[in-house]
Design an enzyme around this catalytic site. Structure first.
Site, PDB file in Angstrom:
ATOM      1  N   LYS A 161       0.026   4.272  -0.282  1.00  0.00           N
ATOM      2  CA  LYS A 161      -0.610   5.473   0.304  1.00  0.00           C
ATOM      3  C   LYS A 161      -0.356   6.666  -0.639  1.00  0.00           C
ATOM      4  O   LYS A 161      -0.319   6.478  -1.849  1.00  0.00           O
ATOM      5  CB  LYS A 161      -0.085   5.712   1.716  1.00  0.00           C
ATOM      6  CG  LYS A 161      -0.188   4.454   2.587  1.00  0.00           C
ATOM      7  CD  LYS A 161       0.048   4.713   4.031  1.00  0.00           C
ATOM      8  CE  LYS A 161      -0.119   3.406   4.800  1.00  0.00           C
ATOM      9  NZ  LYS A 161      -0.046   3.601   6.241  1.00  0.00           N
ATOM     10  N   SER A 204       3.437  -2.190  10.406  1.00  0.00           N
ATOM     11  CA  SER A 204       4.884  -2.205  10.680  1.00  0.00           C
ATOM     12  C   SER A 204       5.572  -3.508  10.284  1.00  0.00           C
ATOM     13  O   SER A 204       6.475  -3.959  10.979  1.00  0.00           O
ATOM     14  CB  SER A 204       5.133  -1.917  12.167  1.00  0.00           C
ATOM     15  OG  SER A 204       4.615  -0.657  12.516  1.00  0.00           O
ATOM     16  N   HIS A 253      -9.470   1.461   4.606  1.00  0.00           N
ATOM     17  CA  HIS A 253      -8.229   1.617   5.378  1.00  0.00           C
ATOM     18  C   HIS A 253      -8.486   2.606   6.519  1.00  0.00           C
ATOM     19  O   HIS A 253      -9.266   3.550   6.370  1.00  0.00           O
ATOM     20  CB  HIS A 253      -7.115   2.130   4.455  1.00  0.00           C
ATOM     21  CG  HIS A 253      -5.772   2.107   5.113  1.00  0.00           C
ATOM     22  ND1 HIS A 253      -5.374   3.076   6.003  1.00  0.00           N
ATOM     23  CD2 HIS A 253      -4.752   1.215   5.044  1.00  0.00           C
ATOM     24  CE1 HIS A 253      -4.162   2.770   6.448  1.00  0.00           C
ATOM     25  NE2 HIS A 253      -3.764   1.641   5.881  1.00  0.00           N
ATOM     26  N   GLU A 270      -5.566  -4.614  10.734  1.00  0.00           N
ATOM     27  CA  GLU A 270      -4.487  -3.645  10.954  1.00  0.00           C
ATOM     28  C   GLU A 270      -4.794  -2.837  12.211  1.00  0.00           C
ATOM     29  O   GLU A 270      -5.550  -1.854  12.148  1.00  0.00           O
ATOM     30  CB  GLU A 270      -4.384  -2.685   9.762  1.00  0.00           C
ATOM     31  CG  GLU A 270      -4.043  -3.353   8.458  1.00  0.00           C
ATOM     32  CD  GLU A 270      -3.448  -2.361   7.459  1.00  0.00           C
ATOM     33  OE1 GLU A 270      -2.328  -2.593   7.023  1.00  0.00           O
ATOM     34  OE2 GLU A 270      -4.102  -1.353   7.155  1.00  0.00           O
ATOM     35  N   GLY A 317       2.786   1.995  11.066  1.00  0.00           N
ATOM     36  CA  GLY A 317       3.887   2.953  10.985  1.00  0.00           C
ATOM     37  C   GLY A 317       4.569   3.250  12.316  1.00  0.00           C
ATOM     38  O   GLY A 317       5.310   4.223  12.431  1.00  0.00           O
ATOM     39  N   ASN A 321       0.876  -1.179   0.000  1.00  0.00           N
ATOM     40  CA  ASN A 321       0.000   0.000   0.000  1.00  0.00           C
ATOM     41  C   ASN A 321       0.908   1.222   0.000  1.00  0.00           C
ATOM     42  O   ASN A 321       1.517   1.535   1.014  1.00  0.00           O
ATOM     43  CB  ASN A 321      -0.882  -0.042   1.267  1.00  0.00           C
ATOM     44  CG  ASN A 321      -1.669   1.237   1.483  1.00  0.00           C
ATOM     45  OD1 ASN A 321      -1.812   2.041   0.565  1.00  0.00           O
ATOM     46  ND2 ASN A 321      -2.190   1.407   2.697  1.00  0.00           N
ATOM     47  N   GLU A 369      -6.904   5.023   7.533  1.00  0.00           N
ATOM     48  CA  GLU A 369      -6.669   6.437   7.173  1.00  0.00           C
ATOM     49  C   GLU A 369      -7.848   6.996   6.386  1.00  0.00           C
ATOM     50  O   GLU A 369      -8.153   8.187   6.481  1.00  0.00           O
ATOM     51  CB  GLU A 369      -5.344   6.553   6.390  1.00  0.00           C
ATOM     52  CG  GLU A 369      -4.159   6.328   7.325  1.00  0.00           C
ATOM     53  CD  GLU A 369      -2.921   5.727   6.681  1.00  0.00           C
ATOM     54  OE1 GLU A 369      -2.811   5.732   5.439  1.00  0.00           O
ATOM     55  OE2 GLU A 369      -2.051   5.238   7.437  1.00  0.00           O
TER      56      GLU A 369
HETATM   57  P1  PGA Z   1       2.874   0.228   7.701  1.00  0.00           P
HETATM   58  O1  PGA Z   1       1.408   0.525   7.088  1.00  0.00           O
HETATM   59  O2  PGA Z   1       3.335  -1.064   7.101  1.00  0.00           O
HETATM   60  O3  PGA Z   1       3.696   1.412   7.233  1.00  0.00           O
HETATM   61  O4  PGA Z   1       2.726   0.155   9.167  1.00  0.00           O
HETATM   62  C1  PGA Z   1       0.477  -0.500   6.921  1.00  0.00           C
HETATM   63  C2  PGA Z   1      -0.822   0.071   6.357  1.00  0.00           C
HETATM   64  O5  PGA Z   1      -1.228   1.166   6.744  1.00  0.00           O
HETATM   65  O6  PGA Z   1      -1.465  -0.589   5.508  1.00  0.00           O
END
Ligand code: PGA
Length: 255
Positions: free
Chosen positions: A10, A208, A93, A163, A169, A8, A95
């Site tokens: 983003k 992460s 997601h 998630e 992150g 992803n 976000e």
């Molecule tokens: P990350 O993000 O691997 O940077 O923690 C995962 C995600 O938001 O899908």
């Protein structure tokens, strides 16, 4: 179940980064990994990425609108993503839920749209830090699964991604036991909701993940793949994760 390794990007990436995608596609083309590999990208990159991705790497979008076309300035429909060469789309997601006010009901409509356009969807669920420390994270995520998925097997998503918001992150992650418990609960919820079709939905873990942790996460009972943010941006990092997937049975037998 065949694993899914999904990236992803983003809101990262311009034409200068297309070389990373070409490198990932070329490297996995001959890799003996027993997994599907997908990279979900900003809409602006999809058509060019789909051309250079090669046979093994599939391209996806990061969200879509629920209707086919109309007066929705700035939006992209599932049909438009498919037309650009996408095979996958991430929906719901955290976000999108947080910054765009997406509710479970809105996400369920997008899941229907993805199925209508022939896209495989990855529906994200996950608890906040407060919901983990002071609430019931399993009940929270089960509710998100049931309410974010239409109850028709015909509009079944390809995957659910668990998630935990506090793991995205941050370098933090639930223990393997907690991940396994959550995945078992989500499997039960999706089978209750969709019957046999629910048994085929892959349940991914995200948050992460990097090349050092992918093998351990993929080996956890009930984890059918991973959804990767930051570590999907560079070919070298994402390939390290993809190579942590199980190898094809014939390669294993020959070894
Ligand atoms: P990350 O993000 O691997 O940077 O923690 C995962 C995600 O938001 O899908």
């Amino acid at each position: 179940m065949r694993a899914l390794i999904a990236g992803n990007w983003k809101m990262h990436g311009t034409s200068a980064d297309l070389g990373e995608i070409a490198d990932i596609g070329a490297s996995i083309a001959n890799d003996p990994i027993d997994a599907d590999v997908a990279l979900c990208l900003p809409a602006t990159l999809i058509s060019r990425a789909a051309i250079i991705a090669g046979d093994r790497l599939e391209i996806g979008g990061e969200t879509c609108h629920a209707v086919r076309s109309g007066s929705y300035t700035g939006e992209t429909s599932a049909e438009m993503l498919a037309d650009a060469g996408a095979r996958w789309v991430i929906l719901g997601h955290s976000e999108r839920r947080r910054f765009h006010g997406e509710t479970d009901a809105m996400i369920a409509n997008k899941v229907k749209a993805a199925a209508r356009a022939g896209l495989a969807s990855i529906v994200c669920v996950g608890e906040s830090e407060l919901q983990r420390t002071e609430g019931d994270p399993i009940a929270t995520c089960r509710r998100q699964v049931v309410q974010s998925l239409p109850d028709l097997a015909a509009t079944c998503p390809a995957a659910i991604a668990y998630e935990p918001i506090w793991a995205i992150g941050t370098g933090n992650r639930p223990s393997p036991m907690q991940i396994s418990e959550m995945h078992a609960a989500l499997r039960e919820a999706v089978v209750d909701h969709l019957g046999d079709a629910g048994a085929a939905v892959r349940i991914l873990f995200g948050g992460s993940i990097d090349g050092d942790t992918a093998a351990e996460i993929l080996a956890i009972e009930g984890v059918d793949g991973v959804l990767v943010g930051g570590s999907s941006l560079k070919a070298r990092d994402f390939l390290a994760i993809a190579r942590a997937a199980p190898v094809l049975p014939q390669e294993r037998d020959a070894a």
